[in-house]
Design an enzyme around this catalytic site. Structure first.
Site, PDB file in Angstrom:
ATOM      1  N   CYS A  83       1.956 -33.588 -10.663  1.00 52.58           N
ATOM      2  CA  CYS A  83       3.292 -33.625 -11.243  1.00 52.58           C
ATOM      3  C   CYS A  83       3.557 -35.031 -11.780  1.00 52.58           C
ATOM      4  CB  CYS A  83       4.316 -33.242 -10.188  1.00 52.58           C
ATOM      5  SG  CYS A  83       6.011 -33.656 -10.618  1.00 52.58           S
ATOM      6  N   GLU A  84       3.925 -35.121 -13.033  1.00 51.47           N
ATOM      7  CA  GLU A  84       4.129 -36.447 -13.611  1.00 51.47           C
ATOM      8  C   GLU A  84       5.411 -37.120 -13.126  1.00 51.47           C
ATOM      9  OE1 GLU A  84       6.178 -35.789 -17.947  1.00 51.47           O
ATOM     10  OE2 GLU A  84       4.022 -35.520 -17.818  1.00 51.47           O
ATOM     11  N   HIS A  85       6.303 -36.365 -12.510  1.00 48.42           N
ATOM     12  CA  HIS A  85       7.542 -36.970 -12.015  1.00 48.42           C
ATOM     13  C   HIS A  85       7.369 -37.674 -10.675  1.00 48.42           C
ATOM     14  CE1 HIS A  85       9.880 -33.869 -14.582  1.00 48.42           C
ATOM     15  NE2 HIS A  85       9.552 -34.922 -15.280  1.00 48.42           N
ATOM     16  N   HIS A  86       6.479 -37.159  -9.812  1.00 47.24           N
ATOM     17  CA  HIS A  86       6.335 -37.715  -8.469  1.00 47.24           C
ATOM     18  C   HIS A  86       4.899 -38.109  -8.121  1.00 47.24           C
ATOM     19  CE1 HIS A  86       9.848 -34.963  -8.367  1.00 47.24           C
ATOM     20  NE2 HIS A  86      10.410 -36.034  -7.863  1.00 47.24           N
ATOM     21  N   GLN A 124       4.095 -28.348 -15.316  1.00 47.28           N
ATOM     22  CA  GLN A 124       3.519 -27.009 -15.374  1.00 47.28           C
ATOM     23  C   GLN A 124       3.845 -26.326 -16.701  1.00 47.28           C
ATOM     24  OE1 GLN A 124       4.087 -24.460 -11.956  1.00 47.28           O
ATOM     25  NE2 GLN A 124       3.875 -22.623 -13.196  1.00 47.28           N
ATOM     26  N   HIS A 152       4.147 -26.461  -5.893  1.00 45.62           N
ATOM     27  CA  HIS A 152       4.299 -27.881  -6.177  1.00 45.62           C
ATOM     28  C   HIS A 152       4.544 -28.693  -4.915  1.00 45.62           C
ATOM     29  CE1 HIS A 152       4.660 -27.635 -10.639  1.00 45.62           C
ATOM     30  NE2 HIS A 152       4.787 -26.370 -10.298  1.00 45.62           N
ATOM     31  N   CYS A 154       5.849 -31.564  -4.793  1.00 48.51           N
ATOM     32  CA  CYS A 154       7.156 -32.213  -4.861  1.00 48.51           C
ATOM     33  C   CYS A 154       8.273 -31.259  -4.435  1.00 48.51           C
ATOM     34  CB  CYS A 154       7.419 -32.775  -6.253  1.00 48.51           C
ATOM     35  SG  CYS A 154       7.312 -31.578  -7.588  1.00 48.51           S
TER      36      CYS A 154
END
Length: 194
Positions: A83-86, A124, A152, A154
């Site tokens: 996940c590019e956010h976390h 995703q 996920h 996250c």
């Protein structure tokens, strides 16, 4: 794209360990920066890699329209991404379908495509779109449908902590963007109508 800079990753991980108040030199953590750098080299091997040439370079297998079939579906392709956010992992399966026009590709190229596209910081939703776009560009089929079902880290391990939830995303192009065609493919892959 240049190779992954493992020395910088090691230094950054050591700094993160120190920033959370632990000692990066203590025995249990001393080799953690090296291990994280090695795992990141694998997790992010798709950064800067264009999958279209790999698909275009595959041998075209059937040129006679009677040999192409009406639909090609590859189900249950295992995937893992970050996940590019976390920068936490998400894992799941992808199903890829396409309606051939003049070209078909080796079935092994589709999991290879998933591998390339998922080996980068990713969302995703974009992962499915990237797979559909690459297949559409390289093979020029009448239609493409990509279904991704993933869990996920996250979502499961932080914040709301819905450990048993999964997320399903759909990306479609051409004839497989039509709801009736999507429903037929969903039945083949065992997901029901989206």
């Amino acid at each position: 794209m240049s190779p992954i800079d493992t020395a910088r990753i090691e230094a950054a991980v050591a700094e993160i360990i120190a920033a959370i108040g632990d000692d990066p030199a203590r025995p249990g953590l001393a080799t953690t920066p090296k291990r994280v750098a090695a795992s990141y080299a694998d997790f992010f091997a798709g950064v800067g890699v264009d999958p279209v040439p790999m698909l275009e370079d595959s041998a075209e297998m059937a040129t006679d329209p009677g040999e192409r079939g009406e639909l090609v579906v590859v189900r249950d392709i295992a995937l893992r991404s970050m996940c590019e956010h976390h920068l936490l992992p998400f894992t799941g399966i992808a199903h890829v379908a396409y309606v051939p026009d003049e070209r078909i590709i080796g079935l092994g190229r589709i999991p290879a495509l998933i591998e390339i596209v998922s080996a980068r910081p990713q969302l995703q939703e974009r992962l499915g779109e990237d797979v559909a776009a690459a297949l559409d560009a390289a093979v020029r089929p009448h239609g493409v449908l990509v279904v991704v079902d993933a869990r996920h880290g996250c979502v499961a391990a932080r914040g709301v902590r819905y450990a048993d939830s999964s997320t399903v995303t759909v990306a479609a192009r051409g004839t497989l963007a039509a709801p009736d065609q999507q429903a037929a493919v969903m039945a083949l892959i065992g997901r029901g109508a989206a």
